[in-house]
Design a protein around this motif. Structure first.
Motif, PDB file in Angstrom:
ATOM      1  N   ASN A  94       0.821  -1.210   0.000  1.00 34.91           N
ATOM      2  CA  ASN A  94       0.000   0.000   0.000  1.00 34.91           C
ATOM      3  C   ASN A  94       0.857   1.263   0.000  1.00 34.91           C
ATOM      4  O   ASN A  94       0.547   2.234  -0.697  1.00 34.91           O
ATOM      5  N   ASP A  95       1.918   1.255   0.780  1.00 36.22           N
ATOM      6  CA  ASP A  95       2.826   2.405   0.776  1.00 36.22           C
ATOM      7  C   ASP A  95       3.468   2.577  -0.596  1.00 36.22           C
ATOM      8  O   ASP A  95       3.570   3.688  -1.120  1.00 36.22           O
ATOM      9  N   GLN A  96       3.914   1.477  -1.168  1.00 36.91           N
ATOM     10  CA  GLN A  96       4.613   1.540  -2.446  1.00 36.91           C
ATOM     11  C   GLN A  96       3.702   1.992  -3.585  1.00 36.91           C
ATOM     12  O   GLN A  96       4.134   2.708  -4.485  1.00 36.91           O
ATOM     13  N   ARG A  97       2.439   1.585  -3.537  1.00 39.12           N
ATOM     14  CA  ARG A  97       1.521   1.887  -4.641  1.00 39.12           C
ATOM     15  C   ARG A  97       0.786   3.212  -4.477  1.00 39.12           C
ATOM     16  O   ARG A  97       0.443   3.857  -5.474  1.00 39.12           O
ATOM     17  N   TYR A  98       0.523   3.608  -3.237  1.00 41.89           N
ATOM     18  CA  TYR A  98      -0.363   4.748  -3.022  1.00 41.89           C
ATOM     19  C   TYR A  98       0.265   5.880  -2.204  1.00 41.89           C
ATOM     20  O   TYR A  98       0.324   7.021  -2.665  1.00 41.89           O
ATOM     21  N   ASN A  99       0.712   5.572  -0.997  1.00 42.08           N
ATOM     22  CA  ASN A  99       1.112   6.637  -0.075  1.00 42.08           C
ATOM     23  C   ASN A  99       2.411   7.329  -0.477  1.00 42.08           C
ATOM     24  O   ASN A  99       2.473   8.559  -0.567  1.00 42.08           O
ATOM     25  N   MET A 100       3.448   6.551  -0.696  1.00 42.89           N
ATOM     26  CA  MET A 100       4.742   7.146  -1.035  1.00 42.89           C
ATOM     27  C   MET A 100       4.718   7.863  -2.391  1.00 42.89           C
ATOM     28  O   MET A 100       5.214   8.993  -2.496  1.00 42.89           O
ATOM     29  N   PRO A 101       4.134   7.265  -3.442  1.00 41.35           N
ATOM     30  CA  PRO A 101       4.071   7.996  -4.716  1.00 41.35           C
ATOM     31  C   PRO A 101       3.301   9.308  -4.612  1.00 41.35           C
ATOM     32  O   PRO A 101       3.664  10.294  -5.271  1.00 41.35           O
ATOM     33  N   ALA A 102       2.251   9.333  -3.796  1.00 37.69           N
ATOM     34  CA  ALA A 102       1.471  10.568  -3.653  1.00 37.69           C
ATOM     35  C   ALA A 102       2.326  11.684  -3.059  1.00 37.69           C
ATOM     36  O   ALA A 102       2.280  12.834  -3.514  1.00 37.69           O
ATOM     37  N   ILE A 103       3.119  11.347  -2.048  1.00 35.85           N
ATOM     38  CA  ILE A 103       4.026  12.339  -1.452  1.00 35.85           C
ATOM     39  C   ILE A 103       5.118  12.729  -2.444  1.00 35.85           C
ATOM     40  O   ILE A 103       5.441  13.916  -2.615  1.00 35.85           O
ATOM     41  N   ASN A 104       5.700  11.741  -3.102  1.00 37.71           N
ATOM     42  CA  ASN A 104       6.770  12.023  -4.066  1.00 37.71           C
ATOM     43  C   ASN A 104       6.282  12.940  -5.184  1.00 37.71           C
ATOM     44  O   ASN A 104       6.976  13.885  -5.583  1.00 37.71           O
ATOM     45  N   ASP A 105       5.085  12.663  -5.690  1.00 37.26           N
ATOM     46  CA  ASP A 105       4.524  13.490  -6.767  1.00 37.26           C
ATOM     47  C   ASP A 105       4.269  14.914  -6.279  1.00 37.26           C
ATOM     48  O   ASP A 105       4.513  15.885  -7.012  1.00 37.26           O
ATOM     49  N   PHE A 106       3.777  15.030  -5.056  1.00 42.49           N
ATOM     50  CA  PHE A 106       3.525  16.358  -4.486  1.00 42.49           C
ATOM     51  C   PHE A 106       4.823  17.149  -4.356  1.00 42.49           C
ATOM     52  O   PHE A 106       4.880  18.334  -4.719  1.00 42.49           O
ATOM     53  N   MET A 107       5.855  16.510  -3.851  1.00 43.97           N
ATOM     54  CA  MET A 107       7.139  17.191  -3.668  1.00 43.97           C
ATOM     55  C   MET A 107       7.712  17.634  -5.013  1.00 43.97           C
ATOM     56  O   MET A 107       8.194  18.764  -5.164  1.00 43.97           O
ATOM     57  N   THR A 108       7.627  16.755  -6.001  1.00 48.27           N
ATOM     58  CA  THR A 108       8.167  17.067  -7.327  1.00 48.27           C
ATOM     59  C   THR A 108       7.381  18.185  -8.000  1.00 48.27           C
ATOM     60  O   THR A 108       7.965  19.128  -8.555  1.00 48.27           O
ATOM     61  N   ALA A 109       6.061  18.096  -7.944  1.00 48.12           N
ATOM     62  CA  ALA A 109       5.212  19.077  -8.618  1.00 48.12           C
ATOM     63  C   ALA A 109       5.407  20.485  -8.069  1.00 48.12           C
ATOM     64  O   ALA A 109       5.248  21.474  -8.791  1.00 48.12           O
ATOM     65  N   ASN A 110       5.764  20.575  -6.784  1.00 45.44           N
ATOM     66  CA  ASN A 110       5.911  21.883  -6.149  1.00 45.44           C
ATOM     67  C   ASN A 110       7.369  22.305  -5.954  1.00 45.44           C
ATOM     68  O   ASN A 110       7.637  23.307  -5.287  1.00 45.44           O
ATOM     69  N   ASN A 111       8.283  21.531  -6.546  1.00 48.42           N
ATOM     70  CA  ASN A 111       9.718  21.839  -6.432  1.00 48.42           C
ATOM     71  C   ASN A 111      10.180  21.951  -4.981  1.00 48.42           C
ATOM     72  O   ASN A 111      10.955  22.840  -4.616  1.00 48.42           O
ATOM     73  N   TYR A 112       9.685  21.017  -4.145  1.00 54.38           N
ATOM     74  CA  TYR A 112      10.060  21.009  -2.736  1.00 54.38           C
ATOM     75  C   TYR A 112      11.228  20.066  -2.447  1.00 54.38           C
ATOM     76  O   TYR A 112      11.563  19.821  -1.295  1.00 54.38           O
ATOM     77  N   GLY A 113      11.815  19.518  -3.480  1.00 59.13           N
ATOM     78  CA  GLY A 113      12.914  18.591  -3.278  1.00 59.13           C
ATOM     79  C   GLY A 113      12.437  17.149  -3.291  1.00 59.13           C
ATOM     80  O   GLY A 113      11.320  16.844  -3.726  1.00 59.13           O
ATOM     81  N   THR A 114      13.275  16.268  -2.802  1.00 60.98           N
ATOM     82  CA  THR A 114      12.989  14.830  -2.823  1.00 60.98           C
ATOM     83  C   THR A 114      12.786  14.304  -1.408  1.00 60.98           C
ATOM     84  O   THR A 114      13.564  14.615  -0.510  1.00 60.98           O
ATOM     85  N   ALA A 115      11.744  13.531  -1.236  1.00 63.28           N
ATOM     86  CA  ALA A 115      11.504  12.896   0.063  1.00 63.28           C
ATOM     87  C   ALA A 115      12.466  11.723   0.221  1.00 63.28           C
ATOM     88  O   ALA A 115      12.468  10.806  -0.602  1.00 63.28           O
ATOM     89  N   GLU A 116      13.280  11.765   1.259  1.00 63.49           N
ATOM     90  CA  GLU A 116      14.197  10.662   1.550  1.00 63.49           C
ATOM     91  C   GLU A 116      13.536   9.773   2.600  1.00 63.49           C
ATOM     92  O   GLU A 116      13.456  10.123   3.772  1.00 63.49           O
TER      93      GLU A 116
END
Length: 292
Positions: A94-116
């Motif tokens: 669930n994290d791999q398919r839904y939660n983590m990609p949602a955060i990663n996409d948000f960070m990328t779309a807003n130029n907030y850097g990369t979630a480590e």
């Protein structure tokens, strides 16, 4: 004297430059984004007043049912997320398919850097037994200590207190005796704690259509009840998993048709999903009390 004054000035300048850098790596409060409340609970407790944490997923629903909800929850917490110091995930499917990609996409779309991401070493282990919850919390404690080594002892002490909360909910000898004699049908996600922690007698189990290639759906269990009713004569509970929705109504009806008065009950596996179960220890105790 001039040389000494010059050296002193250089030393003071070096200190001035170094201190802000150190403060940046260990802020006064760590802001932590967790995929679910399963991680937010130990992060919040172990971190104490050194931590602020949020959970992206709604604890009342399985993340795969939240494809429309999670982006909204991210937007509501965008100011917190963009300034977060740590990102924690269980890293299950669930994290791999839904939660983590949602955060990663948000960070990328807003130029907030990369979630480590900090991720659990063995996501297949599960978390809904005291032993597994302690193992999860130990990893969280390690992440916090690595991020903020100046407070390592503080986190260790908080972890020890957190672990004791699970010791307090272990079944008593009389409870074990009762649970060992109780026959149940259980949803797959709750099978491990029901069988291996509570020690209940699992007669059969059921799962969603997408799990186990559809071989253990509730309909398959109903077929088995019809074919082997004697096998189920002493079943007392049908245990659902709250976050997966109602899957076992047909099982309950089939048993009642056979004169077997089994009760359908609902376990949960996320803190904050039911009143009075805000921590993982409270979640497990809540589940235990339902079948006692």
């Amino acid at each position: 004297m001039r040389i000494q004054s010059s050296n002193l000035a250089i030393l003071m300048l070096a200190i001035f430059l170094i201190v802000p850098a150190g403060a940046e790596t260990a802020p006064s409060t760590l802001k932590i984004v967790c995929t679910t409340s399963v991680l937010m609970d130990p992060a919040t407790y172990i971190g104490g007043d050194r931590v602020e944490a949020i959970s992206i997923a709604d604890p009342t629903l399985c993340p795969h049912l939240q494809t429309d909800i999670i982006p909204n929850r991210i937007q509501l917490n965008m100011d917190f997320i963009k300034d977060a110091n740590m990102f924690m995930a269980y890293n299950d499917s669930n994290d791999q398919r839904y939660n983590m990609p949602a955060i990663n996409d948000f960070m990328t779309a807003n130029n907030y850097g990369t979630a480590e991401w900090m991720t659990i070493s063995n996501p297949s282990r599960g978390w809904n037994t005291p032993t597994n919850s302690k193992l999860l919390a130990a990893e969280v404690e390690g992440w916090l200590a690595n991020k903020d080594p100046a407070n390592k002892t503080y986190y260790e002490q908080r972890y020890n207190d957190y672990a004791k909360s699970f010791d307090a909910i272990e079944p008593t000898e009389s409870e074990k005796k009762q649970l060992n004699q109780t026959q149940v049908i259980v949803m797959l996600w709750q099978k491990d704690p029901v069988q291996n922690w509570l020690g209940m007698n699992v007669v059969n189990f059921f799962a969603p259509e997408f799990a186990l290639n559809g071989t253990k759906t509730a309909a398959r269990v109903v077929d088995d009840i019809n074919a082997n009713p004697e096998k189920y004569q002493n079943v007392k509970y049908i245990i659902e998993n709250m976050q997966s929705g109602e899957l076992a109504k047909g099982i309950e009806e089939s048993l009642k048709d056979k004169g077997i008065d089994a009760e359908r009950v609902i376990f949960t596996n996320f803190p904050g999903s039911v009143e009075g179960a805000d921590t993982m220890a409270e979640v497990l105790n809540h589940n235990k009390q339902i079948v006692l």
